[in-house]
Design an enzyme around this catalytic site. Sequence first.
Site, PDB file in Angstrom:
ATOM      1  N   LYS A 272       0.825  -1.157   0.115  1.00  0.00           N
ATOM      2  CA  LYS A 272      -0.045   0.146  -0.106  1.00  0.00           C
ATOM      3  C   LYS A 272       0.774   1.493  -0.006  1.00  0.00           C
ATOM      4  O   LYS A 272       1.026   1.871   1.122  1.00  0.00           O
ATOM      5  CB  LYS A 272      -0.859   0.049   1.058  1.00  0.00           C
ATOM      6  CG  LYS A 272      -2.079  -1.249   1.409  1.00  0.00           C
ATOM      7  CD  LYS A 272      -2.733  -1.311   2.292  1.00  0.00           C
ATOM      8  CE  LYS A 272      -3.743  -0.069   2.821  1.00  0.00           C
ATOM      9  NZ  LYS A 272      -4.877  -0.469   1.705  1.00  0.00           N
TER      10      LYS A 272
HETATM   11  N1  PMP Z   1      -7.426  -3.926  -2.823  1.00  0.00           N
HETATM   12  C1  PMP Z   1      -6.856  -2.660  -2.507  1.00  0.00           C
HETATM   13  C2  PMP Z   1      -6.424  -1.889  -3.677  1.00  0.00           C
HETATM   14  C3  PMP Z   1      -7.040  -2.118  -1.094  1.00  0.00           C
HETATM   15  O1  PMP Z   1      -6.741  -0.773  -1.012  1.00  0.00           O
HETATM   16  C4  PMP Z   1      -7.338  -3.067  -0.201  1.00  0.00           C
HETATM   17  C5  PMP Z   1      -7.464  -2.421   1.402  1.00  0.00           C
HETATM   18  N2  PMP Z   1      -6.325  -2.951   2.005  1.00  0.00           N
HETATM   19  C6  PMP Z   1      -7.715  -4.246  -0.345  1.00  0.00           C
HETATM   20  C7  PMP Z   1      -7.420  -4.819  -1.792  1.00  0.00           C
HETATM   21  C8  PMP Z   1      -8.206  -5.380   0.392  1.00  0.00           C
HETATM   22  O2  PMP Z   1      -7.036  -5.668   1.180  1.00  0.00           O
HETATM   23  P1  PMP Z   1      -7.253  -5.982   2.953  1.00  0.00           P
HETATM   24  O3  PMP Z   1      -8.405  -7.203   2.847  1.00  0.00           O
HETATM   25  O4  PMP Z   1      -5.779  -6.538   3.285  1.00  0.00           O
HETATM   26  O5  PMP Z   1      -7.801  -4.782   3.472  1.00  0.00           O
END
Ligand code: PMP
Length: 262
Positions: A157
């Site tokens: 991220k």
């Molecule tokens: N894809 C993106 C682009 C995201 O920002 C997120 C949120 N973190 C997710 C998928 C889902 O990831 P997670 O389940 O780890 O929050």
Amino acid sequence: MALALAFHKGEFVPLEEATVGVMTHALHYGTSVFEGIRGNWNPDHNKMYIFRLQEHLERLVRGSRILCMDLPYSVNQMADITVEVVERSGYTEDLYIRPIAYKATEMVANLNLRNLKDDLCILAIPFGRYIDNEGAISCCTSAWRRIDDSMIPPRVKLGGLYLNSILAKTDAMAAGFDEAIMLNLDGHVCEGTGENIFLVIGDTLVTPTLESNVLPGITRDTVIELARNELGIDTVERSVDRSELYLVDEIFLTGTAAHIQS
Ligand code: PMP
């Protein structure tokens, strides 16, 4: 009484004191890496449950390496700090916990990541529903394509990467949809702007592979594990065509903020 606070530059401070200067590198160039973590308040146990904290912090550390950061805290230390932020804040409702590591040097016109100072901030704020919709949500496919690993790595991220999601989400909401589904450069289904995507096809689940420029979501991983172990449902990770979005039995999105949203 709950208190909004943050761990910033090595200290626990009231949230409004956790500030940065306008010359901060990360503000100009998106040179940050962050996480979104849920604190789920259980009123029956009178207790906050932080969901898969370790895995989130491990993903943060992976992203920090891409940004040539040398974080002064280990995953375990950051986990302890996060728990302390939550405990000291004293909230008795669902939280969104945001650790962010960023290039803190106040210097513009510099595009080299090395020799910049890194800072870490971990804060927690009350946070209920992410997508404000009681029933099923409406989604469009975005004209903005998901950024490719050959451009900016989407596996972690990174702050600047999120402009891609923000443009897609803004367009979708302006057109009256709740969320955008982003396609890869090659036109295959990738993910939501802040969620992974699952298709229900008969009695299997299908989701795009980790190599298709998706974020390796921690909720995605949890859904695959629970579906297999608790329900005996296998998830097929494969390339997904756009036309399948119109044909399958059901679609749901998974993410820390959105939880599971159909
Ligand atoms: N894809 C993106 C682009 C995201 O920002 C997120 C949120 N973190 C997710 C998928 C889902 O990831 P997670 O389940 O780890 O929050």
